[in-house]
Write an enzyme that holds these catalytic residues in place. Structure first.
Site, PDB file in Angstrom:
ATOM      1  N   GLU A 257       0.854  -1.188   0.000  1.00 41.04           N
ATOM      2  CA  GLU A 257       0.000   0.000   0.000  1.00 41.04           C
ATOM      3  C   GLU A 257       0.883   1.228   0.000  1.00 41.04           C
ATOM      4  O   GLU A 257       1.892   1.262   0.697  1.00 41.04           O
ATOM      5  CB  GLU A 257      -0.837   0.114   1.293  1.00 41.04           C
ATOM      6  CG  GLU A 257      -1.876  -0.924   1.514  1.00 41.04           C
ATOM      7  CD  GLU A 257      -2.593  -0.738   2.863  1.00 41.04           C
ATOM      8  OE1 GLU A 257      -2.460   0.331   3.509  1.00 41.04           O
ATOM      9  OE2 GLU A 257      -3.272  -1.685   3.265  1.00 41.04           O
ATOM     10  N   GLU A 310     -14.145   5.211   0.021  1.00 40.00           N
ATOM     11  CA  GLU A 310     -14.998   4.234   0.715  1.00 40.00           C
ATOM     12  C   GLU A 310     -15.796   4.943   1.795  1.00 40.00           C
ATOM     13  O   GLU A 310     -15.255   5.325   2.825  1.00 40.00           O
ATOM     14  CB  GLU A 310     -14.132   3.119   1.310  1.00 40.00           C
ATOM     15  CG  GLU A 310     -13.460   2.268   0.246  1.00 40.00           C
ATOM     16  CD  GLU A 310     -12.404   1.327   0.821  1.00 40.00           C
ATOM     17  OE1 GLU A 310     -12.772   0.417   1.577  1.00 40.00           O
ATOM     18  OE2 GLU A 310     -11.211   1.530   0.519  1.00 40.00           O
ATOM     19  N   LYS A 313     -15.899   3.894   5.744  1.00 42.23           N
ATOM     20  CA  LYS A 313     -14.737   3.759   6.627  1.00 42.23           C
ATOM     21  C   LYS A 313     -14.917   4.733   7.776  1.00 42.23           C
ATOM     22  O   LYS A 313     -15.146   5.917   7.562  1.00 42.23           O
ATOM     23  CB  LYS A 313     -13.448   4.070   5.858  1.00 42.23           C
ATOM     24  CG  LYS A 313     -13.057   2.958   4.922  1.00 42.23           C
ATOM     25  CD  LYS A 313     -11.644   3.117   4.433  1.00 42.23           C
ATOM     26  CE  LYS A 313     -10.660   2.474   5.377  1.00 42.23           C
ATOM     27  NZ  LYS A 313      -9.293   2.481   4.816  1.00 42.23           N
ATOM     28  N   GLU A 319      -9.998   9.161   5.901  1.00 45.13           N
ATOM     29  CA  GLU A 319     -10.166   7.715   5.722  1.00 45.13           C
ATOM     30  C   GLU A 319     -11.103   7.377   4.569  1.00 45.13           C
ATOM     31  O   GLU A 319     -10.973   6.333   3.950  1.00 45.13           O
ATOM     32  CB  GLU A 319     -10.687   7.080   7.013  1.00 45.13           C
ATOM     33  CG  GLU A 319      -9.628   6.971   8.085  1.00 45.13           C
ATOM     34  CD  GLU A 319      -8.416   6.195   7.592  1.00 45.13           C
ATOM     35  OE1 GLU A 319      -8.613   5.094   7.087  1.00 45.13           O
ATOM     36  OE2 GLU A 319      -7.295   6.719   7.683  1.00 45.13           O
TER      37      GLU A 319
END
Ligand SMILES: *[C@@H]1O[C@H](CO)[C@@H](O)[C@H](O)[C@H]1NC(C)=O
Length: 444
Positions: A257, A310, A313, A319
């Site tokens: 990542e 997303e 999250k 985030e």
């Protein structure tokens, strides 16, 4: 005319370089508005130069969707499965359940055992990690699967020091008991050591150019007399130095990542411009294949975090804003991964969010042991789910009541992942109920 064909040859060449080096994307699914996996697979294949994906579980729908696409998928065995993977019989069963139905129509490249286990796992999990990795490898062979490699991804919390890069060392306890033996296994099986380096987390307002691959004064390593022009190379060389110190400088490094969020709560690190700059320069940097000062010409298979913003999250705004794309496939910004001349535009209608009316909860099975439930808690809390409510002082905290804590955690994970039945499996320790487990102040 000559110029045009030269240019197209160059574009073809550049594309070849990018694809041979392997640029992938983390396909996280903590959202209730994402398109179906098959649409995602088609989008990646036809519209982007991203040539591999990594997921945080063994989601059967995603594995199915990437069948026969030629796009390799890296899957993750949840931290909660580590205990079971230490035994050959249950590891074989795990392979039979989660891998065999999809192999080889879906090209599964790596199985990652756990997620940043040394950062988030408890002592038992950390102690069991190498055993789980070796046993899973043996289980794959026993099931006749020889083309899937086993490794795990580490946060840089494994480092004791990273500056200057040549003095990079692992934390001594980890080096001796976990990372040394792990590197030995990776060397034997020719599998990369995977790390998650995030220059973003080094942001201090003054070093932004160094973090974003922009012109800057650089970092001079007085021991090697090498200069670093960006933090990404510096972090990789610190990891390399630590590996070399243990005698494993020849094991490949992969980046599980890295990325940069495009929005956060009032912190000037985050902006579309900074995210675009980081990921855009990263893509170019990797495509050049020049390696790092201590690893000239070495290439690093890399997975950008993340494919989508997303929306479920928990935690700070950042985030929910790591994605290169919104759920309708419009790019948040262009970082050079769209196929020639294409703009990311809606490809197909996206599926609607699931109805909220039919209330269901995921709770522990009556027979589940405290040890298994504790592993579920550790797993869920390592996956970006907000576990503050079950920490001391939280509204769902209950001292020594593992079952109550697990009820909160398992359900939070189930709800956050779109309420699929398989999100409540937890190695057969979870069950779906229509009875609301909320109590007192603890709204579940
Ligand atoms: C890296 O590649 C370049 C160009 O091919 C070559 O000249 C150089 O010697 C290589 N360096 C190392 C350390 O392999």
């Amino acid at each position: 005319m000559a110029t045009t064909s030269f240019l197209s040859a160059f574009v073809v060449l550049l594309h070849l370089v990018i694809t041979t080096h392997g640029l992938g994307i983390n396909y996280g699914t903590l959202a209730d508005n994402l398109p179906p996996p098959a649409t995602v697979a088609n989008f990646l294949k036809t519209r982007t130069t991203l040539d591999r994906v990594k997921i945080y579980d063994v989601n059967p729908q995603i594995l199915q969707a990437f069948a026969n696409t030629g796009i390799p998928v890296t899957v993750t065995a949840p931290n909660g499965d580590i205990a079971a993977l230490k035994q050959i019989d249950s590891a074989r069963q795990w392979v039979v359940t989660h891998i065999k139905p999809y192999h080889k129509q879906t090209k599964i490249q790596y199985i990652l055992v756990g997620s940043e286990v040394l950062h988030w796992g408890d002592a038992t999990m950390i102690r069991g990690l190498n055993s789980a990795i070796r046993t899973l490898h043996a289980a794959l062979l026993a099931e006749g699967i020889t083309d899937i490699k086993v490794t795990t991804a580490h946060s840089l919390a494994i480092m004791r020091s990273s500056i200057p890069p040549s003095a990079g060392r692992f934390r001594p306890g980890f080096a001796k008991h976990v990372l040394g033996p792990m590197l030995q296994f990776l060397k034997e099986t020719r599998t990369p050591f995977m790390v998650n380096p995030y220059p973003y987390f080094s942001y201090n307002g003054k070093n932004v150019n160094f973090l974003l691959f922009r012109p800057n004064r650089g970092l001079y390593d007085k021991y090697t007399k090498l200069s670093y022009t960006n933090q990404f190379d510096a972090l990789l060389d610190a990891v390399y130095s630590a590996m070399k110190d243990l005698g494993y400088g020849d094991v490949d490094i992969a980046i599980g990542e890295t990325g940069w969020p495009s929005i956060c709560d009032g912190w000037d690190a985050c902006s579309v411009a900074n995210a675009q700059s980081f990921n855009g320069q990263l893509v170019k940097h990797l495509a050049m294949g020049k390696g790092t000062p201590l690893m000239p010409n070495r290439t690093f298979e890399t997975y950008i975090f993340a494919l989508f913003n997303e929306n479920q999250k928990p935690g700070p705004i950042a985030e929910r804003n790591w994605g290169l794309f919104r759920p309708d496939f419009t790019p948040v910004y262009d970082c050079g991964i769209m196929r020639n001349g294409q703009k990311g535009a809606p490809l197909a209608p996206t599926n609607p969010a699931p109805a909220v009316g039919d209330k269901k909860w995921c709770v522990p099975k009556a027979a589940a042991t405290d040890a298994a439930l504790q592993e579920n808690i550790n797993y869920v809390c390592s996956q970006g789910v907000d576990c503050k409510p079950i920490q001391p002082g939280g509204v769902c905290y209950a001292a020594n009541n593992v079952k109550a804590l697990a009820t909160y955690a398992m359900n939070a994970y189930y709800q956050a992942n779109g309420r699929h039945d398989f999100n409540c499996d937890f190695s057969n320790t979870g069950v779906i109920t229509t009875t609301n487990p909320s109590h007192d102040q603890c709204k579940i």
